[in-house]
Design an enzyme around this catalytic site. Structure first.
Site: not given
Ligand SMILES: Cc1cn([C@H]2C[C@H](O)[C@@H](COP(=O)(O)OP(=O)(O)OP(=O)(O)O)O2)c(=O)[nH]c1=O
Length: 206
Positions: A74
């Site tokens: 997460d």
């Molecule tokens: C800050 C930042 C976050 N993110 C993404 C990473 C995570 O996928 C998302 C945060 O949400 P999460 O809830 O961590 O993850 P998710 O819903 O995408 O996937 P899952 O729970 O199924 O594993 O934001 C980027 O891709 N680039 C960035 O610079």
């Protein structure tokens, strides 16, 4: 028979795990993301990573899939004490970006691995400095669609990278999976990746 299950829908996590050379199967799950009233951000992000991995393990049992460790992760942002998650809509995204504009925030990513025998979790915090943002850019960025599924409403790896002045910490953790620390966890669970000690025949090791 797979070496690992990935309890994640995130295409970024799939790609980063692929870069580690892990043989894995994705598991589609949905775990509610709700922070307790007084829950500190670091505790929250670790709890969610663990809940995703545990839910994945429970799913394996139900589906009678072959046993293998399950990885959950997460990512959240923290700016001036406020937790930044995926934007609920345009106005929410703009509120987050105005807060982050011209200052630093922290990106916390937790990774958990669970097997029937044990579980382990790690957390990586990276500081990201945003330059000053103007309203026109914010509107254009929202219209691009990129912010919608990302913590803090931006992607450092995409159009949002232009807002990042500098970072201190792990780039891959900001994108969603810290590669160095994930490899360390995989070693603990004997999951092969390209540099795993057991992955290279003894005589051929440097
Ligand atoms: C800050 C930042 C976050 N993110 C993404 C990473 C995570 O996928 C998302 C945060 O949400 P999460 O809830 O961590 O993850 P998710 O819903 O995408 O996937 P899952 O729970 O199924 O594993 O934001 C980027 O891709 N680039 C960035 O610079």
């Amino acid at each position: 028979m797979t070496d690992l299950y990935l309890a994640s829908q995130s295409p970024r996590r799939r790609e980063l795990l692929g870069q580690l050379g892990v043989q894995f199967e994705p598991l589609a799950l949905s775990v509610p993301e709700e922070r307790g009233a007084e829950e500190p951000p670091a505790q929250y992000v670790e709890r969610l990573a663990l809940e995703k991995a545990r839910a994945g393990l429970a799913r394996l049992g139900k589906l009678r899939l072959p046993a293998a460790p399950v990885l959950g992760s997460d990512t959240i942002g923290v700016c001036l004490g406020k937790v930044l998650e995926k934007p609920l809509g345009r106005d929410h995204a703009l509120t987050m970006w105005r807060l982050m504009s011209g200052r630093e925030h922290q990106v916390m990513t937790a990774v958990a691995v669970c097997s029937p025998e044990r579980e382990a979790v790690c957390r990586v915090t990276t500081t990201v400095w945003f330059r000053a943002l103007d309203e026109r850019e914010m509107e254009a960025y929202w219209a691009s669609g990129e912010p919608r599924d990302k913590a803090g409403g931006y992607g450092i790896q995409g159009l949002g990278g232009v807002w990042v002045d500098r970072i201190e910490g792990s780039y891959s953790a900001v994108v969603g999976l810290p590669m160095a620390q994930t490899a360390e966890l995989l070693n603990q669970f004997q999951v092969p990746w390209w540099g795993h000690p057991a992955g290279v025949p003894k005589g051929e090791r440097p």
